[in-house]
Write a protein that holds these residues in place. Structure first.
Motif, PDB file in Angstrom:
ATOM      1  N   TRP A   6       0.801  -1.122   0.021  1.00 23.51           N
ATOM      2  CA  TRP A   6       0.148  -0.029  -0.076  1.00 23.51           C
ATOM      3  C   TRP A   6       0.639   1.449  -0.128  1.00 23.51           C
ATOM      4  N   GLY A   8      -0.656   4.307  -0.599  1.00 26.13           N
ATOM      5  CA  GLY A   8      -1.481   5.341  -0.547  1.00 26.13           C
ATOM      6  C   GLY A   8      -1.396   6.100   0.793  1.00 26.13           C
ATOM      7  N   PRO A  13      -8.014  -0.560   2.090  1.00 31.27           N
ATOM      8  CA  PRO A  13      -9.296  -0.823   2.167  1.00 31.27           C
ATOM      9  C   PRO A  13      -9.338  -2.365   2.941  1.00 31.27           C
ATOM     10  N   CYS A  35      -3.315   1.594  -4.169  1.00 27.75           N
ATOM     11  CA  CYS A  35      -3.400   2.880  -3.432  1.00 27.75           C
ATOM     12  C   CYS A  35      -4.836   3.213  -3.863  1.00 27.75           C
ATOM     13  N   ASN A  36      -5.355   4.541  -3.564  1.00 24.04           N
ATOM     14  CA  ASN A  36      -6.621   5.051  -4.045  1.00 24.04           C
ATOM     15  C   ASN A  36      -6.192   6.158  -5.263  1.00 24.04           C
ATOM     16  N   SER A  38      -6.837   9.124  -5.676  1.00 24.54           N
ATOM     17  CA  SER A  38      -6.493  10.567  -5.163  1.00 24.54           C
ATOM     18  C   SER A  38      -4.951  10.444  -4.935  1.00 24.54           C
ATOM     19  N   ASP A  39      -4.258   9.244  -4.728  1.00 23.06           N
ATOM     20  CA  ASP A  39      -3.081   9.252  -4.373  1.00 23.06           C
ATOM     21  C   ASP A  39      -2.082   9.477  -5.585  1.00 23.06           C
ATOM     22  N   VAL A  60      -5.530   0.085  -8.343  1.00 25.12           N
ATOM     23  CA  VAL A  60      -6.227   1.323  -7.600  1.00 25.12           C
ATOM     24  C   VAL A  60      -7.730   0.924  -7.368  1.00 25.12           C
ATOM     25  N   PHE A  61      -7.733   1.225  -5.995  1.00 23.27           N
ATOM     26  CA  PHE A  61      -9.391   0.972  -5.627  1.00 23.27           C
ATOM     27  C   PHE A  61     -10.071   2.196  -5.661  1.00 23.27           C
ATOM     28  N   GLY A  62     -11.146   2.343  -6.378  1.00 19.80           N
ATOM     29  CA  GLY A  62     -11.815   3.271  -6.814  1.00 19.80           C
ATOM     30  C   GLY A  62     -12.554   3.267  -8.163  1.00 19.80           C
ATOM     31  N   TRP A  75      -8.415  -1.514 -12.015  1.00 19.44           N
ATOM     32  CA  TRP A  75      -9.306  -0.494 -11.191  1.00 19.44           C
ATOM     33  C   TRP A  75     -10.269  -1.507 -10.412  1.00 19.44           C
ATOM     34  N   GLN A  77     -13.225  -1.923  -6.941  1.00 17.36           N
ATOM     35  CA  GLN A  77     -13.810  -1.460  -6.058  1.00 17.36           C
ATOM     36  C   GLN A  77     -13.736  -2.408  -4.884  1.00 17.36           C
TER      37      GLN A  77
END
Length: 438
Positions: A6, A8, A13, A35-36, A38-39, A60-62, A75, A77
């Motif tokens: 990680w 981020g 999560p 990471c997310n 936004s990172d 990327v989680f999101g 990508w 969730q």
């Protein structure tokens, strides 16, 4: 359990079947970086990441976010039902061609990172359109390496990547940005204040003018301003012969305006014939680049110098052998030429190149030597062997069988072998320039 590192800023999560390592609890055995979105908004070229993260799979989680300017592999969730399988599938596919040695080399060199990305993902590299960037089209960056345009150009110049044009964008001569608004402008003053009307031609008296001239206030239909007759039927009384543009700034009229550009970044107005343009390219690995990365991944760095610089023959053990090295009296030299069959893809040629190289290095004797040989039409190898023709024929059968196993019966490449009988026919050992458009 799948281990993700990680990078981020917040807490990772909770995902079933996934554990996360962090800077506080590092793990040398992570399978991907996570990471997310936004990172990844900021300049990724200065992001602090572990050495293996540059070309490691990135999760990327999101939701898909256009503000992310990094190459993302998955990508997903956190609560996505098949998220774990999606991550595992991508990770396994990438690590088939990747290892820690190649990841370390990629973290130290942007050029190797670019090659390793294309090699491990089995894909070409093309820019993405990003209206938030002044260049409009930019290559997704890598963790630790944000600007890939110069390395890609270097790799193309070195013959390690081919390129093909995919688009053309305007380029402001003032700031070199590509966010430009194209407009029709006046040929006299260059202003974009044009009013367009249709030219009407009256057959009876021959008058031609903008349709506004034929309108009479308070009356229906058109009336000729010259002879005052009413125009009733299109094609019999009149026709419309084109367009007329009138400039509201200088009152000039014209039938064909010019195209002009206004840069949305610096505000410079530029006429079309003075506007710069830049080509958008897609880059692909050449067979020699694929072979070099295979050697690097397998810890045979000394063989790469011979491959890329053409400094001499290379033995199976990786020792450089000078070109004037005397060979056994029974030595025979053969050329193996690889080329694309009709409908073949450059990736198939690269895969075939790797297969043939693998068979050669595993089958040759210590006294045999192998070199790369490249031309405008083919890529291939020069093999000098101390064995008789039977040995070489057996080797060719092995190569043919391996290629069929890997690429299928209807293999997309041709392999032609011939003996070099005179010294004049011995091809030079070239700097790696293979993989150009065939």
């Amino acid at each position: 359990m799948l281990v993700l590192h990680w990078i981020g800023k917040g807490r990772p999560p909770e995902v079933d079947g996934v554990s996360f390592s962090t800077e506080d609890s590092p793990s040398e055995a992570f399978q991907a970086v996570a990471c997310n979105p936004s990172d990844l908004y900021l300049d990724v070229g200065h992001q602090s990441t572990p050495s293996a993260a540059t070309v490691a799979p990135l999760v990327v989680f999101g939701d898909l976010d256009p503000r992310v300017r990094v190459h993302v592999d998955v990508w997903v969730q956190p609560e996505e039902q098949d998220g774990l399988e999606k991550i595992r599938g991508a990770v396994n596919r990438i690590w088939k061609r990747l290892n820690n040695r190649l990841c370390k080399a990629a973290s130290d060199s942007t050029h190797i990172a670019v090659l390793a990305l294309a090699y491990s993902r089995q894909t070409g590299l093309a820019p993405e359109f990003d209206p938030s960037d002044p260049t409009v089209a930019r290559f997704p960056g890598l963790l630790g390496h944000s600007d890939l345009d110069v390395p890609l150009q270097d790799l193309h110049d070195a013959g390690l990547m081919t390129r093909s044009a995919t688009d053309t964008l305007p380029q402001c001569p003032q700031c070199e940005g590509s966010r430009a608004l194209a407009r029709e402008v006046c040929v006299f003053c260059g202003k974009a204040t044009l009013e367009k009307s249709t030219i009407v031609h009256h057959y009876r008296c021959g008058y031609q003018g903008p349709e506004e001239d034929f309108e009479r206030e308070g009356e229906d239909g058109w009336h000729c301003p010259k002879c005052h007759h009413e125009l009733r039927h299109y094609g019999r009384d009149y026709d419309q012969s084109g367009n007329l543009f009138v400039c509201l700034s200088c009152n000039g009229d014209m039938t064909e305006p010019e195209v002009g550009f206004r840069c949305l970044d610096c505000g410079t107005d530029t006429r079309g014939d003075r506007m710069g343009f830049r080509r958008i390219w897609r880059y692909e690995l050449t067979p020699n680049a694929t072979m070099a990365l295979t050697l690097l991944r397998d810890g045979k760095e000394d063989r790469i110098l011979d491959l890329l610089r053409g400094g001499g023959h290379s033995s199976p053990e990786g020792d450089a052998v000078a070109d004037d090295r005397p060979g056994p009296t029974s030595a025979r030299t053969f050329k193996l030429e690889l080329s694309l069959a009709d409908g073949g893809d450059p990736t198939d040629l690269a895969n075939g190149y790797e297969i043939v190289h693998s068979v050669l290095t595993k089958s040759m004797r210590d006294t045999d030597v192998i070199s790369t040989e490249l031309s405008d039409a083919t890529d291939g190898f020069v093999v000098t062997t101390t064995g008789g023709s039977t040995d070489f024929e057996a080797l060719m059968r092995t190569i043919e069988g391996r290629v069929k196993d890997k690429l299928g019966e209807d293999r997309p490449i041709r392999i032609v072998a011939r003996e070099v009988t005179t010294p004049d026919e011995t091809p030079p050992i070239a700097i790696a320039q293979g993989g150009d458009a065939r």
